[in-house]
Design a protein around this motif. Structure first.
Motif, mmCIF file in Angstrom:
data_model
loop_
_atom_site.group_PDB
_atom_site.id
_atom_site.type_symbol
_atom_site.label_atom_id
_atom_site.label_comp_id
_atom_site.label_asym_id
_atom_site.label_seq_id
_atom_site.Cartn_x
_atom_site.Cartn_y
_atom_site.Cartn_z
ATOM 1 N N GLN A 76 6.651 9.646 -1.992
ATOM 2 C CA GLN A 76 8.008 10.006 -2.404
ATOM 3 C C GLN A 76 8.082 10.503 -3.841
ATOM 4 O O GLN A 76 9.126 11.014 -4.254
ATOM 5 C CB GLN A 76 8.933 8.800 -2.231
ATOM 6 N N SER A 77 6.990 10.393 -4.607
ATOM 7 C CA SER A 77 7.093 10.661 -6.043
ATOM 8 C C SER A 77 6.072 11.659 -6.581
ATOM 9 O O SER A 77 6.068 11.915 -7.787
ATOM 10 C CB SER A 77 6.967 9.351 -6.826
ATOM 11 N N LEU A 78 5.224 12.233 -5.738
ATOM 12 C CA LEU A 78 4.216 13.175 -6.213
ATOM 13 C C LEU A 78 4.456 14.555 -5.616
ATOM 14 O O LEU A 78 4.681 14.691 -4.412
ATOM 15 C CB LEU A 78 2.807 12.710 -5.845
ATOM 16 N N LEU A 79 4.407 15.573 -6.467
ATOM 17 C CA LEU A 79 4.512 16.961 -6.023
ATOM 18 C C LEU A 79 3.194 17.660 -6.313
ATOM 19 O O LEU A 79 2.677 17.611 -7.435
ATOM 20 C CB LEU A 79 5.640 17.683 -6.755
ATOM 21 N N CYS A 80 2.654 18.313 -5.289
ATOM 22 C CA CYS A 80 1.418 19.086 -5.421
ATOM 23 C C CYS A 80 1.664 20.510 -4.931
ATOM 24 O O CYS A 80 2.677 20.805 -4.290
ATOM 25 C CB CYS A 80 0.286 18.449 -4.609
ATOM 26 N N ALA A 81 0.721 21.396 -5.216
ATOM 27 C CA ALA A 81 0.829 22.781 -4.757
ATOM 28 C C ALA A 81 -0.552 23.335 -4.464
ATOM 29 O O ALA A 81 -1.567 22.853 -4.967
ATOM 30 C CB ALA A 81 1.535 23.650 -5.799
ATOM 31 N N ALA A 82 -0.561 24.352 -3.609
ATOM 32 C CA ALA A 82 -1.769 25.130 -3.327
ATOM 33 C C ALA A 82 -1.336 26.580 -3.213
ATOM 34 O O ALA A 82 -0.148 26.882 -3.045
ATOM 35 C CB ALA A 82 -2.443 24.653 -2.043
ATOM 36 N N TYR A 83 -2.290 27.502 -3.295
ATOM 37 C CA TYR A 83 -1.959 28.925 -3.245
ATOM 38 C C TYR A 83 -3.045 29.682 -2.489
ATOM 39 O O TYR A 83 -4.181 29.218 -2.328
ATOM 40 C CB TYR A 83 -1.790 29.499 -4.658
ATOM 41 N N ALA A 84 -2.659 30.867 -1.996
ATOM 42 C CA ALA A 84 -3.587 31.713 -1.245
ATOM 43 C C ALA A 84 -3.108 33.156 -1.314
ATOM 44 O O ALA A 84 -1.908 33.423 -1.416
ATOM 45 C CB ALA A 84 -3.681 31.257 0.212
ATOM 46 N N GLU A 85 -4.068 34.083 -1.256
ATOM 47 C CA GLU A 85 -3.703 35.504 -1.238
ATOM 48 C C GLU A 85 -3.087 35.891 0.092
ATOM 49 O O GLU A 85 -2.214 36.768 0.158
ATOM 50 C CB GLU A 85 -4.935 36.365 -1.521
ATOM 51 N N ARG A 86 -3.536 35.257 1.165
ATOM 52 C CA ARG A 86 -2.987 35.472 2.503
ATOM 53 C C ARG A 86 -2.659 34.126 3.113
ATOM 54 O O ARG A 86 -3.310 33.126 2.818
ATOM 55 C CB ARG A 86 -4.003 36.211 3.391
ATOM 56 N N PHE A 87 -1.657 34.111 4.006
ATOM 57 C CA PHE A 87 -1.291 32.829 4.585
ATOM 58 C C PHE A 87 -2.435 32.258 5.427
ATOM 59 O O PHE A 87 -2.553 31.040 5.573
ATOM 60 C CB PHE A 87 -0.021 32.935 5.423
ATOM 61 N N SER A 88 -3.275 33.112 5.943
ATOM 62 C CA SER A 88 -4.416 32.645 6.733
ATOM 63 C C SER A 88 -5.446 31.915 5.878
ATOM 64 O O SER A 88 -6.347 31.271 6.405
ATOM 65 C CB SER A 88 -5.073 33.818 7.458
ATOM 66 N N GLY A 89 -5.303 32.012 4.560
ATOM 67 C CA GLY A 89 -6.214 31.324 3.659
ATOM 68 C C GLY A 89 -7.311 32.228 3.133
ATOM 69 O O GLY A 89 -7.295 33.434 3.368
ATOM 70 N N PRO A 90 -8.234 31.644 2.378
ATOM 71 C CA PRO A 90 -8.382 30.209 2.071
ATOM 72 C C PRO A 90 -7.348 29.717 1.059
ATOM 73 O O PRO A 90 -6.928 30.447 0.180
ATOM 74 C CB PRO A 90 -9.798 30.124 1.499
ATOM 75 N N ASN A 95 -2.651 19.455 -10.084
ATOM 76 C CA ASN A 95 -2.115 18.450 -9.155
ATOM 77 C C ASN A 95 -2.438 17.024 -9.603
ATOM 78 O O ASN A 95 -3.534 16.764 -10.089
ATOM 79 C CB ASN A 95 -2.680 18.679 -7.745
ATOM 80 N N PRO A 96 -1.498 16.098 -9.433
ATOM 81 C CA PRO A 96 -0.118 16.350 -9.036
ATOM 82 C C PRO A 96 0.668 17.006 -10.163
ATOM 83 O O PRO A 96 0.555 16.616 -11.326
ATOM 84 C CB PRO A 96 0.421 14.960 -8.722
ATOM 85 N N LEU A 97 1.465 17.973 -9.796
ATOM 86 C CA LEU A 97 2.230 18.717 -10.779
ATOM 87 C C LEU A 97 3.395 17.913 -11.337
ATOM 88 O O LEU A 97 3.897 18.215 -12.428
ATOM 89 C CB LEU A 97 2.765 20.007 -10.158
ATOM 90 N N ARG A 98 3.822 16.915 -10.583
ATOM 91 C CA ARG A 98 4.995 16.141 -10.986
ATOM 92 C C ARG A 98 4.887 14.734 -10.422
ATOM 93 O O ARG A 98 4.488 14.540 -9.283
ATOM 94 C CB ARG A 98 6.259 16.837 -10.488
ATOM 95 N N ARG A 99 5.255 13.756 -11.237
ATOM 96 C CA ARG A 99 5.341 12.358 -10.818
ATOM 97 C C ARG A 99 6.753 11.880 -11.115
ATOM 98 O O ARG A 99 7.097 11.625 -12.266
ATOM 99 C CB ARG A 99 4.339 11.489 -11.582
ATOM 100 N N ASP A 100 7.571 11.794 -10.095
ATOM 101 C CA ASP A 100 8.977 11.479 -10.334
ATOM 102 C C ASP A 100 9.651 11.162 -9.005
ATOM 103 O O ASP A 100 9.704 12.007 -8.121
ATOM 104 C CB ASP A 100 9.662 12.669 -11.005
ATOM 105 N N LEU A 101 10.179 9.964 -8.856
ATOM 106 C CA LEU A 101 10.878 9.593 -7.629
ATOM 107 C C LEU A 101 12.140 10.418 -7.418
ATOM 108 O O LEU A 101 12.642 10.520 -6.303
ATOM 109 C CB LEU A 101 11.251 8.104 -7.660
ATOM 110 N N MET A 102 12.650 11.038 -8.504
ATOM 111 C CA MET A 102 13.897 11.766 -8.395
ATOM 112 C C MET A 102 13.701 13.213 -7.973
ATOM 113 O O MET A 102 14.624 13.835 -7.444
ATOM 114 C CB MET A 102 14.643 11.742 -9.736
#
Length: 303
Positions: free
Chosen positions: A170-184, A191-198
């Protein structure tokens, strides 16, 4: 008594585009239409919409506390939001929720939360809206919770919360990225980019604005899914991230008794989909739990 507390959810359409709600930072004074009837210890949550041929298809988590395993239902509405039909469109041996539906590469995809299965799975619409096939060669590095994809500045981005303790989910925000949705897919090095229950766990459709991305996130400080915090992301690159909370959306008193929480804000063209919570303290829930214990199938809702 805490063990008699039961969260129940109900979906609604707000008669305004998501950009208007984000700008106002409030649902006060907005017209809404409830999309599902309420039934004893059953709920509908995490709504995501897709318009086709003037019909709004709402994909949502359907859960019955008698077995506590979510499935994905599709409810179809005409242009006046009258229900045309409702059917189960995805059911797996594990809990399913948060069925975000979107277009990419000329196909329609669904990316439901299924972390109890140990993976994030992508489904393709073999026959929209009722037949979905898992994409066997698609992979993501984490069994992401409430994964929310968006195309921005030439990259696909995926915001999510990682598996872990109840607090971490409930309190960690992470992210990933790719040039195409198929990946990689590559995990963001911060990561984690944010630690906050709010303002960390995703809670709906990322909205791209001229200033950046606004990500609906869940405010879990008071209760799970107590409100939606609007996280304004002003810097997002494969190396950098910065964001701040730009607003907080709650359920107005006028929508009582569904005012105990709000944890999804999703865009559906000219309208916005939400879900609202009320808390039941009926002891009848104990009977369902006891029956599952007796059958050896007791489990926790994967939320």
């Amino acid at each position: 008594m805490p063990f008699m507390r039961t969260d129940l959810w109900r979906c609604a359409v707000v008669h305004a585009p998501m950009a208007d709600l984000v700008a106002a930072g409030s649902l006060a004074g907005r017209k809404i239409t409830w999309l599902n009837e309420t039934r004893s210890f059953r709920f509908l949550a995490d709504p995501f919409g897709y318009w086709r041929d003037s019909v709004l298809h709402v994909f949502a988590e359907a859960l019955d506390y008698r077995d506590k395993r979510g499935r994905i239902d599709c409810l179809r509405f005409d242009a006046d939001f009258r229900l045309l039909d409702r059917q189960i469109v995805l059911n797996e041996p594990w809990h399913l929720s948060y069925p975000i539906v979107f277009e990419a590469d000329g196909e329609i995809w669904m990316l439901p939360e299924a972390y109890r299965s140990g993976a994030l799975r992508l489904y393709r619409a073999a026959r929209f809206p009722d037949k979905w096939e898992v994409v066997p060669d698609w992979s993501f590095p984490v069994a992401a919770i409430d994964a929310s994809p968006v195309w921005h500045d030439g990259l696909w981005w995926m915001f999510f919360s990682p598996p872990g303790s109840s607090v971490e989910k409930q309190s960690l925000l992470c992210a990933a990225y790719a040039e195409r949705f198929s990946g990689p897919w590559r995990l963001h090095p911060g990561n984690p980019l944010r630690r906050d229950l709010m303002s960390a766990r995703p809670g709906g459709t990322p909205l791209v604005t001229p200033q950046g991305i606004v990500l609906p996130t869940q405010d879990c400080t008071r209760t799970y899914g107590g409100a939606v915090s609007l996280l304004a992301i002003d810097e997002l690159t494969p190396e950098r991230f910065s964001a701040s909370v730009a607003g907080r959306v709650t359920m107005p008193d006028a929508f009582a008794p569904w005012v105990d929480g709000l944890h999804t804000l999703s865009s559906a063209g000219p309208v916005t989909l939400i879900d609202a919570k009320r808390v039941s303290r009926s002891p009848a829930r104990l009977l369902f739990d006891a029956r599952r214990w007796a059958a050896g199938r007791i489990g926790r809702v994967s939320r």
